[in-house]
Write an enzyme that holds these catalytic residues in place. Structure first.
Site, PDB file in Angstrom:
ATOM      1  N   TYR A  37       0.842  -1.197   0.000  1.00 56.26           N
ATOM      2  CA  TYR A  37       0.000   0.000   0.000  1.00 56.26           C
ATOM      3  C   TYR A  37       0.882   1.253   0.000  1.00 56.26           C
ATOM      4  CZ  TYR A  37      -3.604   3.330   1.322  1.00 56.26           C
ATOM      5  OH  TYR A  37      -4.453   4.412   1.329  1.00 56.26           O
ATOM      6  N   ASP A  38       1.858   1.254   0.907  1.00 57.99           N
ATOM      7  CA  ASP A  38       2.726   2.425   1.028  1.00 57.99           C
ATOM      8  C   ASP A  38       3.513   2.686  -0.250  1.00 57.99           C
ATOM      9  OD1 ASP A  38       1.811   2.765   3.533  1.00 57.99           O
ATOM     10  OD2 ASP A  38       3.531   1.862   4.541  1.00 57.99           O
ATOM     11  N   SER A  83     -33.158  12.812  17.737  1.00 56.85           N
ATOM     12  CA  SER A  83     -32.599  12.034  18.836  1.00 56.85           C
ATOM     13  C   SER A  83     -33.451  10.773  19.020  1.00 56.85           C
ATOM     14  CB  SER A  83     -32.630  12.938  20.060  1.00 56.85           C
ATOM     15  OG  SER A  83     -31.996  12.308  21.111  1.00 56.85           O
ATOM     16  N   LEU A  84     -33.402  10.151  20.163  1.00 55.66           N
ATOM     17  CA  LEU A  84     -34.175   8.929  20.398  1.00 55.66           C
ATOM     18  C   LEU A  84     -34.793   8.959  21.785  1.00 55.66           C
ATOM     19  CD1 LEU A  84     -31.729   6.093  19.228  1.00 55.66           C
ATOM     20  CD2 LEU A  84     -33.904   6.671  18.156  1.00 55.66           C
ATOM     21  N   GLU A 115     -30.186  -2.572  16.198  1.00 56.89           N
ATOM     22  CA  GLU A 115     -28.759  -2.250  15.987  1.00 56.89           C
ATOM     23  C   GLU A 115     -28.124  -1.889  17.324  1.00 56.89           C
ATOM     24  OE1 GLU A 115     -28.662   1.184  13.430  1.00 56.89           O
ATOM     25  OE2 GLU A 115     -30.118   0.294  12.054  1.00 56.89           O
ATOM     26  N   LYS A 117     -26.435   0.472  19.895  1.00 59.09           N
ATOM     27  CA  LYS A 117     -26.411   1.927  20.044  1.00 59.09           C
ATOM     28  C   LYS A 117     -25.008   2.308  20.490  1.00 59.09           C
ATOM     29  CE  LYS A 117     -28.811   5.598  22.634  1.00 59.09           C
ATOM     30  NZ  LYS A 117     -27.653   6.419  22.652  1.00 59.09           N
ATOM     31  N   ASP A 119     -21.875   4.368  21.651  1.00 60.81           N
ATOM     32  CA  ASP A 119     -21.689   5.526  22.520  1.00 60.81           C
ATOM     33  C   ASP A 119     -20.635   6.457  21.924  1.00 60.81           C
ATOM     34  OD1 ASP A 119     -22.113   7.148  24.636  1.00 60.81           O
ATOM     35  OD2 ASP A 119     -20.951   5.982  26.076  1.00 60.81           O
ATOM     36  N   TYR A 231     -25.819   4.699   9.636  1.00 63.44           N
ATOM     37  CA  TYR A 231     -27.063   3.947   9.819  1.00 63.44           C
ATOM     38  C   TYR A 231     -28.305   4.640   9.291  1.00 63.44           C
ATOM     39  CZ  TYR A 231     -26.727   6.974  13.913  1.00 63.44           C
ATOM     40  OH  TYR A 231     -26.538   8.051  14.742  1.00 63.44           O
ATOM     41  N   LYS A 319     -32.017   1.105  26.564  1.00 63.60           N
ATOM     42  CA  LYS A 319     -30.746   1.391  27.239  1.00 63.60           C
ATOM     43  C   LYS A 319     -30.324   0.207  28.108  1.00 63.60           C
ATOM     44  CE  LYS A 319     -28.980   5.042  27.460  1.00 63.60           C
ATOM     45  NZ  LYS A 319     -28.746   6.437  27.265  1.00 63.60           N
ATOM     46  N   CYS A 413       8.574   8.917  47.143  1.00 65.56           N
ATOM     47  CA  CYS A 413       8.111   7.701  46.479  1.00 65.56           C
ATOM     48  C   CYS A 413       7.750   6.646  47.532  1.00 65.56           C
ATOM     49  CB  CYS A 413       9.208   7.184  45.555  1.00 65.56           C
ATOM     50  SG  CYS A 413       8.870   5.532  44.930  1.00 65.56           S
ATOM     51  N   CYS A 416      10.530   3.724  47.471  1.00 67.21           N
ATOM     52  CA  CYS A 416      11.941   3.865  47.845  1.00 67.21           C
ATOM     53  C   CYS A 416      12.209   5.029  48.794  1.00 67.21           C
ATOM     54  CB  CYS A 416      12.808   4.011  46.597  1.00 67.21           C
ATOM     55  SG  CYS A 416      12.563   5.571  45.739  1.00 67.21           S
ATOM     56  N   CYS A 431       9.069   9.398  40.311  1.00 70.87           N
ATOM     57  CA  CYS A 431      10.166   9.008  41.179  1.00 70.87           C
ATOM     58  C   CYS A 431      11.358   8.889  40.237  1.00 70.87           C
ATOM     59  CB  CYS A 431       9.880   7.667  41.847  1.00 70.87           C
ATOM     60  SG  CYS A 431      11.375   6.980  42.579  1.00 70.87           S
ATOM     61  N   CYS A 436      15.166   2.728  42.359  1.00 75.58           N
ATOM     62  CA  CYS A 436      13.894   2.484  43.057  1.00 75.58           C
ATOM     63  C   CYS A 436      13.426   1.056  42.785  1.00 75.58           C
ATOM     64  CB  CYS A 436      12.855   3.485  42.581  1.00 75.58           C
ATOM     65  SG  CYS A 436      11.181   3.101  43.121  1.00 75.58           S
TER      66      CYS A 436
HETATM   67  S1  IVH Z   1     -30.821   6.232  15.168  1.00 79.76           S
HETATM   68  C1  IVH Z   1     -34.056   8.780  13.790  1.00 79.76           C
HETATM   69  N1  IVH Z   1     -29.032   4.360  15.432  1.00 79.76           N
HETATM   70  O1  IVH Z   1     -27.807   7.639  19.826  1.00 79.76           O
HETATM   71  C2  IVH Z   1     -32.752   8.162  14.049  1.00 79.76           C
HETATM   72  N2  IVH Z   1     -28.784   6.343  16.705  1.00 79.76           N
HETATM   73  O2  IVH Z   1     -29.570   8.666  21.957  1.00 79.76           O
HETATM   74  C3  IVH Z   1     -32.223   8.491  15.373  1.00 79.76           C
HETATM   75  N3  IVH Z   1     -26.777   6.374  18.114  1.00 79.76           N
HETATM   76  O3  IVH Z   1     -28.274  10.888  18.567  1.00 79.76           O
HETATM   77  C4  IVH Z   1     -30.901   7.895  15.657  1.00 79.76           C
HETATM   78  N4  IVH Z   1     -26.017   4.389  17.520  1.00 79.76           N
HETATM   79  O4  IVH Z   1     -26.055   9.724  18.050  1.00 79.76           O
HETATM   80  C5  IVH Z   1     -29.423   5.588  15.825  1.00 79.76           C
HETATM   81  N5  IVH Z   1     -27.500   2.620  15.555  1.00 79.76           N
HETATM   82  C6  IVH Z   1     -27.886   3.835  15.926  1.00 79.76           C
HETATM   83  C7  IVH Z   1     -27.166   4.613  16.846  1.00 79.76           C
HETATM   84  C8  IVH Z   1     -27.642   5.858  17.225  1.00 79.76           C
HETATM   85  C9  IVH Z   1     -25.801   5.455  18.252  1.00 79.76           C
HETATM   86  C10 IVH Z   1     -26.823   7.656  18.830  1.00 79.76           C
HETATM   87  C11 IVH Z   1     -27.142   8.839  17.956  1.00 79.76           C
HETATM   88  C12 IVH Z   1     -28.343   9.488  18.590  1.00 79.76           C
HETATM   89  C13 IVH Z   1     -28.278   8.962  19.985  1.00 79.76           C
HETATM   90  C14 IVH Z   1     -29.644   9.015  20.611  1.00 79.76           C
END
Ligand code: IVH
Length: 674
Positions: A37-38, A83-84, A115, A117, A119, A231, A319, A413, A416, A431, A436
C-alpha cells in the site's frame, strides 16, 4: 512516459488505493500488505508532486491532516437530525409498541431492525455526485459545525462512493448520518501513551472522540484513530430504500461502514429478545455500546408516525443497565510505573459493575483528585466500560457526612522513599531514583515481556524474588544469573532453573527492535523501536544520536527525542549498555539480503568520507545498502552523493569540483527515511 499515460496511472492508483483502504478500514479484510500500500501511495505522491494540478479531492493524499482552522463554520442540516426516546426494560418497549400500534395498525406488519447503540457522537456526511464534500457535527439537530477537514482524516470515511467499481450508483446528492467513536483498545493505547509522556489522560472514549473531532488542527484528529459506522440516510435527491434493512444494505454497498451486528426481526418480542441478548454480549464489542436501537423497518410508516419533540416515534433506544455504580473510596494507593510515574489508585469497597467485582480503579493523576475534590471516605461514582480499566468519575458530594479526609499527594516515592519530582507542563509526578525497587521491578517485567525480550517463564513473582534477593539490580544482571543463584531461591529445583537459564539465553538472539523496546524508554514502544532500527544499526549508534537528529525521524516529537537522549545520558543506563554488550546481548539491525523495507536510496551511488558520529565505516555502508543505495570508494561523475563527516579531505574537494551533491550524516538519514 507520456503525460496521458501518467494521468491514467494516477487515476488508477487513486482507485486502487481507495479500494484497499476500504478493505482495510471498513471491511477489516485487507488484500495487500501495508508495504505494498505504502509503495503505491509513494508513487501517487510522486505523480502528484510532478503534476500538482492533477490532485483530486478524492486522492488518499488529501486525507492527511493539514491546514488548521481558526474556527468552525455553521452548517444547516438538510432535515432535523433527531434524537431517540429511551426505554429501560421490556415493559417500556412493549408500552412504546402499544402506543404506536394504536396510532397506526400497519406497525404490526412492519418488522424491526435492532442495531447496537454506539456511545459516540453523530456526524453528518454529504456526498455530491459520489464525492465526500461536507461533514458536520449534530449541533442542536438543526445547525451543526463544519468539520469536513477532520472527517476526511478518518479512514472509514470514503472520499468517493461507491468505493468498489460496479457498486450501486448513489443519488446525486446523498446525506448520511453515522456515529463517530473510538475503539476501546485505541482509547487504552492513547491513554497509555499520554501517561508515559507525563500528560493528562482522557476520561472516556466518547469524550475523547468528541474532543478529537472538534479540533481546529486536523492533524490531531488524524492521530486519534476514530471510527465511523453509518445507519441513516438523512436526505437524498433520488429514490432511496424504504426500509431500514434496505438502507443498511445500500450504505454497505456504497462502501460506507455499517455495523455487521444489526438484525432484522419480525415482531416486537423478537426485538426485545435481540436487544436483551446484547446486555451480556456487549463486552464482546470493540467499542462501548450503551444500548440497542429498535427501529421500525418500514421507513415510510416511521416518517408518517412523526416525532415527539426531538424523538421520532418510529424508533426507541433500549438502554442497557448502567455500568456506573457508587461505592466507598476506602483509601488511595500509589502505583509506581516503569518510567517512575506515580499513579493514584482508588481502593474501593468491593462492588459489582456489569457482572464484575471491582476493588480498585484508576484515579488518573493527582490533578484529577484535586480538580474533582475527591476525598477519602467519599462515595464515588465508578464506571466500567468493556475492558477499559474501571475509573472513578467523581465524588457524590451530597452523601458526605464530614468524616471524609482530603488526600495529600506524597512528597516521596512510596516504594523507595526518595523525593518525587514534577516536570513543568506535565501533570505526572515521577520518582527519578534509578535504583527504586518498584521501578526496577516494572522495568524488569517490561524487559522480559512479550513485545520485548520475551523471556518465557519469568513472571512477576520470579522477578520480585530476583529483585528482593539482590540478584537483579538492573536488567543486564539477568544475563549473568547462574544456576546456583536460582537454586538459592524458593521454589526452584534443577529443572526449573535450567529452563529459565535456557530461555534467558535464547533471548540474546532477539532482534534489535525488541531490545530497544525492552529498555523501556519513555514514549518508545514496539513501533517506534522498529522505526529507530531503520536509522540506527545498533545501540551504540542510537546512544550517540542527538536531539535534533532524532526529531527528523517521522513520529519522533520533542518529548520522545528528549526522552531518548536523556535515557542514554544517564550513567546507570550506560552501565547497563556496557553490561549487555559484555553479555553478548548486542543485536544489530537486520540485514536484508532480499530487501523487504522501503528502498528510497535505490539507484543512488554514495561515497563516504571523514569521521561520522553515529556510524562506523562499516555500519554506514550497511545502512546505505539497507535502503537500496550503493557505496563506492572514489568520487566520480557518477557519484550521486558524498556523505562528508568531520575532517573530510581530498574527496570533498573532488566532489566540489565535479558538482557532486554533498550531504552530512543527518542528510543521509533524511534521504533514507523520506
Ligand atoms: S438512530 C431517527 N441508530 O444515539 C434516528 N442512533 O440517543 C435516530 N446512536 O443521537 C438515531 N447508535 O447519536 C441511531 N445505531 C444507531 C445509533 C444511534 C448510536 C446515537 C445517535 C443518537 C443517539 C440518541
Amino acid at each position: 512516459m507520456s503525460s496521458e499515460t501518467e494521468r491514467q496511472e494516477l487515476e488508477e492508483l487513486i482507485r486502487t488505493l481507495n479500494y484497499h483502504s476500504y478493505r482495510y478500514h471498513v471491511l477489516d479484510t485487507p488484500l495487500i500488505s501495508d508495504y505494498e500500500y505504502d509503495k503505491m501511495l509513494k508513487r501517487l505522491l510522486e505523480l502528484e508532486a510532478a503534476h500538482p494540478d492533477w490532485i483530486s479531492p478524492d486522492s488518499p493524499s488529501q486525507r492527511a491532516g493539514s491546514g488548521a482552522l481558526d474556527k468552525f463554520v455553521k452548517v444547516r442540516h438538510p432535515g432535523a437530525v433527531l434524537s431517540l426516546a429511551n426505554g429501560f426494560s421490556a415493559q417500556d418497549v412493549r408500552a412504546w409498541y402499544e402506543r404506536i400500534v394504536r396510532l397506526d395498525e400497519r406497525v404490526s406488519q412492519s418488522g424491526f431492525v435492532v442495531e447496537p447503540k454506539i456511545d459516540g457522537l453523530t456526524v453528518v456526511l454529504h456526498y455530491q455526485d459520489g464525492r465526500f464534500v461536507l461533514g458536520a457535527t449534530r449541533g442542536d439537530g438543526i445547525v451543526g459545525e463544519d468539520i469536513t477537514v477532520n472527517l476526511r482524516t478518518l479512514r472509514g470515511v470514503p472520499l468517493t462512493v461507491p468505493v468498489q467499481a460496479g457498486g450501486p450508483k448513489p443519488p446525486a446528492r446523498l446525506v448520511v448520518r453515522g456515529e463517530a467513536f473510538m475503539y476501546l483498545r485505541d482509547f487504552d493505547a492513547l491513554n497509555q501513551r499520554l501517561l508515559e509522556a507525563g500528560e493528562k489522560t482522557y476520561l472516556n472514549p466518547r469524550n475523547t472522540a468528541a474532543g478529537s473531532l472538534r479540533q481546529l488542527d486536523p492533524a490531531l484528529t488524524a492521530s486519534r484513530s476514530l471510527r465511523l459506522l453509518t445507519y441513516q440516510i438523512l436526505s437524498a435527491d433520488g429514490p432511496v430504500p424504504d426500509t431500514q434493512w434496505g438502507t443498511l444494505k445500500l450504505l454497505h454497498g456504497l462502501g460506507l461502514p455499517v455495523t455487521d451486528q444489526a438484525v432484522l426481526v419480525k415482531n416486537i418480542e423478537e426485538a426485545i429478545e435481540a436487544s436483551q441478548s446484547w446486555i451480556t454480549r456487549r463486552d464482546t464489542l470493540a467499542y462501548e455500546a450503551d444500548g440497542a436501537v429498535i427501529k421500525l423497518n418500514d421507513l415510510r410508516l416511521a416518517a408518517d408516525l412523526g416525532v415527539v419533540g426531538k424523538d421520532p416515534r418510529g424508533a426507541l433506544a433500549f438502554k442497557f443497565p448502567a455500568r456506573e455504580v457508587t461505592t466507598r473510596l476506602q483509601g488511595i494507593g500509589i502505583n509506581v510505573g516503569r518510567t517512575g510515574v506515580l499513579t493514584p489508585v482508588a481502593n474501593l469497597e468491593p462492588v459489582e459493575v456489569g457482572g464484575v467485582v471491582v476493588r480498585q480503579a484508576t484515579l488518573h493523576n493527582f490533578d484529577f483528585i484535586l480538580e474533582k475534590d475527591i476525598r477519602i471516605g467519599d462515595r464515588v461514582l465508578l464506571k466500567r466500560a468493556g475492558d477499559v480499566i474501571p475509573y472513578v468519575i467523581g465524588p457524590v458530594v451530597e452523601q458526605r457526612d464530614g468524616t471524609e479526609t482530603v488526600f495529600t499527594p506524597p512528597a516521596v516515592c512510596p516504594a523507595c522513599g526518595q523525593p518525587v519530582e514534577h516536570l513543568a507542563g506535565e501533570v505526572a509526578w515521577y520518582c527519578v531514583n534509578a535504583a527504586c525497587p518498584a521501578q526496577l521491578m516494572r522495568n524488569v517485567e517490561h524487559f522480559v515481556g512479550r513485545g520485548s525480550m520475551d523471556i518465557v517463564g519469568l513472571g512477576t513473582k520470579i522477578v520480585a524474588q530476583l529483585v528482593d534477593a539482590g540478584l537483579v539490580r538492573d536488567v543486564a544482571d539477568l544475563y549473568t544469573l547462574t544456576k546456583a543463584d536460582l537454586l538459592g531461591l524458593e521454589g526452584f529445583a534443577e529443572k526449573k532453573a535450567d529452563n529459565l537459564l535456557t530461555s534467558i539465553d535464547t533471548s540474546q538472539q532477539q532482534p534489535l527492535a525488541r531490545l530497544i523496546n525492552a529498555l523501556g524508554i519513555r514514549g518508545v514502544g514496539e513501533v517506534m523501536a522498529a522505526d529507530l532500527t531503520r536509522v540506527y544499526p545498533d545501540l551504540e549508534a542510537l546512544s550517540r544520536t542527538t536531539f535534533e537528529e532524532l526529531q527528523r525521524i517521522e513520529g519522533v516529537g520533542p518529548n520522545i527525542a528528549q526522552a531518548i537522549v536523556d535515557w542514554f545520558a544517564r550513567p546507570a543506563n550506560r552501565e547497563v549498555l556496557d553490561k549487555l554488550r559484555d553479555a553478548s546481548v548486542w543485536p544489530r539491525a537486520a540485514q536484508q539480503s532480499a530487501p523487504a523495507g522501503p528502498q528510497p536510496l535505490a539507484g543512488l551511488t554514495f561515497v563516504v568520507t571523514g569521521t561520522l558520529q553515529g556510524f562506523s565505516r562499516e555500519t554506514v555502508k550497511e545502512f546505505i545498502q539497507q535502503y537500496g543505495g550503493k557505496v563506492t570508494d572514489s568520487v566520480t561523475k557518477k557519484t550521486d552523493y558524498l556523505v562528508a563527516g568531520e575532517s573530510a579531505g581530498s574527496k570533498l574537494e573532488k566532489a566540489r569540483s565535479l558538482g557532486v551533491k554533498i550531504i552530512d550524516e543527518a542528510g543521509l538519514r533524511n534521504l533514507a527515511t523520506d
